[in-house]
Design a protein around this motif. Structure first.
Motif, short mmCIF file in Angstrom:
data_model
loop_
_atom_site.label_atom_id
_atom_site.label_comp_id
_atom_site.label_asym_id
_atom_site.label_seq_id
_atom_site.Cartn_x
_atom_site.Cartn_y
_atom_site.Cartn_z
N CYS A 1 0.86 -1.19 0.00
CA CYS A 1 0.00 0.00 0.00
C CYS A 1 0.88 1.23 0.00
CB CYS A 1 -0.90 0.01 1.24
SG CYS A 1 -1.70 1.61 1.49
N ASN B 1 0.09 4.24 0.50
CA ASN B 1 -0.28 5.24 1.50
C ASN B 1 0.45 4.98 2.83
OD1 ASN B 1 -1.76 7.46 2.62
ND2 ASN B 1 -3.20 6.00 3.50
N CYS B 2 0.33 3.76 3.34
CA CYS B 2 0.92 3.48 4.66
C CYS B 2 2.17 2.61 4.58
CB CYS B 2 -0.11 2.83 5.59
SG CYS B 2 -0.50 1.13 5.15
N ILE C 1 2.38 -0.66 4.14
CA ILE C 1 2.27 -2.04 4.58
C ILE C 1 2.28 -2.96 3.35
CG2 ILE C 1 -0.26 -2.27 4.56
CD1 ILE C 1 -0.06 -3.83 7.16
N GLY D 1 -3.10 -1.83 7.51
CA GLY D 1 -2.32 -0.65 7.90
C GLY D 1 -3.07 0.66 7.78
N CYS D 2 -4.00 0.75 6.80
CA CYS D 2 -4.75 2.00 6.65
C CYS D 2 -5.98 1.72 5.79
CB CYS D 2 -3.88 3.10 6.03
SG CYS D 2 -3.76 3.00 4.22
N ASP E 1 -5.85 0.33 2.18
CA ASP E 1 -5.48 -1.07 1.91
C ASP E 1 -6.64 -1.84 1.27
OD1 ASP E 1 -3.35 -0.17 3.30
OD2 ASP E 1 -3.49 -1.61 4.94
ZN LIG Z 1 -2.28 1.31 3.65
#
Ligand SMILES: [Zn+2]
Ligand SMILES: [Zn+2]
Lengths: 353, 165
Positions: free
Chosen positions: B72, B74-75, B77, B89-90, B93
């Motif tokens: 992902c 964004n985060c 993970i 993780g966010c 995901d």
């Molecule tokens: Zn994420």
């Protein structure tokens, strides 16, 4: 806040004092909703700074929310272990919340019927507790709390998956409905398998007194839903309200009737042995207390015992647990000291009423 | 704490005392697995999630290879990290791992694939975040490298739509 928690051990929360529908068998109804604030990571990826920011955002949202009113805010991270356990024993926070680390808080109202855990597994876990079977009422209240929180906080929501949660097993509604049952007669008649079957048929989970990961302690069982996606909140609640709980309540009532009719001496023996121990024992573990209080509770509800007040009994269930006992004694106690204090406390409470 | 009476292998964690019709006490000490098999307890969800994931990965080696590359943006993970810890993780995901997660959610949620129920009052007009666009661009590069021009065209159009929105 640590100082304030001391007094709090002296009385039971309203949901435990109250006498809700079917309370002879249904101890309590609890609904929880998992919510996460958009724009933050879930907690597994959040560093200490983000965790603290989430806690601040959640707390300020809770303070501004219309339907939540004046709440008691507790910084769980700063509490000592005893106070954290006290909150677990009162069902205000989960064991997981007590035992994890980092910024985490809880806010609850003075009657302890509603609470919001901050930074448990999700950013927010909203909870409503009621005495007896009160699913509709509990849903109505938690729905209002959730709606007013959503005016303050933008929750992560997905067009397909609904409310997004850290664990995909909670995604969708994010709802967890839990009903706590007292089933001493089914245990005595060896019919718990019927309960397990009734729950299995509806895909519900059964657990012990303090929820996930705890063994069935005494005769108390918690039934909760496992799936959260694809059905609306009211349909999920209806499985409990119209199908599973009435069925299990009927099984337990029948088992109690059968014991009264066919094995009244065995039943009385259980009840009066429990009373004998409660009134005379000098050392009592919390498991033994739980078991004896359970039999006494059944004795009261089947009319074999009359001179004991239900509220006293409910308070004993709560106050004989380790953290409550130590708070009431005002000091830390080791295992044996607790057994002595517990036996003494029970004897004095039962001789006064 | 002793061993489970049924399988005699694992530690007993589930304890039940029953009284039979003759008034004799019968104790049952079972491990979690046997208690589940006897219908006395049900599996805990975090455990099941990992099991679901394992099942999927084991069922397809190709799937495992594809999953190991997923991350992902964004985060940060990876799908494998999610597999190991059972927690995402966010919120992004759910899109970043969409294909793998869809099967997993379907299993864990008794074949349900779509939310039904409460929706926030003013549902935030959800813009697919920048992570989604980045993910699609990566897929586009891959499609071009693989000379799969049909797929590349679809991806280009989708990215165009998202960037306009
Ligand atoms: Zn994420
Ligand atoms: Zn076993």
């Amino acid at each position: 806040m640590s100082a304030g928690l001391g007094d709090f051990a002296k009385q039971a929360g309203e949901w435990l004092r109250g006498v809700g529908p079917l309370h002879e068998i249904v101890i309590s109804t609890r609904i929880r909703l998992a919510r996460n604030i958009r724009g933050f990571f879930f907690l597994s990826r959040a560093d200490a700074k983000m965790r603290a920011d989430i806690a601040d955002a959640a707390q300020s949202g809770i303070k501004k929310a219309r339907t939540l009113g004046d709440l008691i805010h507790v910084d769980v991270e700063k509490l000592d272990e005893l106070d954290r356990t006290l909150l677990v024993e009162r069902h205000l926070i989960s064991k997981q919340h007590a035992e994890s680390s980092g910024a985490r808080r809880v806010a609850f109202d003075a009657t302890e019927t509603s609470a919001v855990m901050i930074n448990e597994e999700d950013h927010l876990r909203i909870q409503v507790m009621r005495s007896g079977l009160q699913l509709g009422e509990a849903w109505e209240q938690i729905d209002q709390i959730d709606t007013s929180l959503a005016d303050q906080l933008e929750f992560a929501f997905h067009p397909q998956y609904g409310y997004l949660t850290a664990c995909p097993t909670n995604v969708g509604t994010g709802i967890r409905v839990s009903v706590m049952l007292h089933l001493p007669a089914l245990r005595l008649t060896n019919e718990l398998e019927k309960v397990a079957q009734a729950a299995r048929d509806m895909r519900l989970a059964i657990r012990g007194l303090h929820g996930e990961g705890t063994e069935a302690l005494g005769d108390f069982f918690q039934i909760s839903n496992q799936t959260t996606l694809g059905r609306c909140e009211l349909d999920i609640i209806d499985d409990f309200r119209t199908v599973v709980i009435p069925k299990i309540v009927e099984y337990e009532q029948n088992a109690r009737k059968a014991l009264l009719k066919n094995r009244v001496h065995a039943l009385d023996d259980k009840i009066w042995r429990a009373i004998g121990l409660l009134r005379h024992a000098r050392l009592m573990s919390s498991n033994e207390a739980m078991q004896c209080l359970s039999h006494l509770r059944m004795g009261l509800h089947v009319g074999r015992v009359k001179d004991i007040n239900l509220q006293t009994l409910n308070e004993l269930f709560l106050q004989t647990q380790p953290a409550h006992l130590q708070k009431l004694q005002g000091e830390r106690l080791n295992g044996e000291q607790r057994s002595i204090a517990r036996a003494t406390f029970i004897r004095s409470r039962l001789s006064n009423n | 704490m002793g061993l489970c009476q049924r399988c005699k292998k694992a530690q007993a964690t589930f304890h039940l005392t029953n009284i039979d019709p003759h008034g004799n006490k019968m104790e049952q000490h079972l491990c979690e697995r046997c208690a589940i098999e006897e219908g006395l307890q049900q599996a805990k969800s975090p455990v099941s999630v990992n099991e679901y994931v394992e099942t999927f990965l084991a069922s397809s080696k190709a799937g495992a290879a594809a999953a190991s590359n997923l991350v992902c943006e964004n985060c940060g993970i990876t799908y494998i990290e999610f597999r190991n810890q059972g927690m995402l993780g966010c919120p992004d995901d759910y899109d970043a791992f969409k294909e793998h997660l869809a099967k997993l959610i379907e299993r864990a949620q008794e074949n349900a694939t779509h939310h039904v129920g409460k929706t926030p009052k003013a549902p935030a007009t959800r813009k697919p975040g920048p992570a989604e666009v980045r993910r699609l661009k990566k897929l586009l590069e891959e499609a071009v490298a693989a000379e799969d021009y049909e797929r590349a065209a679809q991806l280009r159009d989708r990215i165009g739509e998202l960037e306009k929105a």
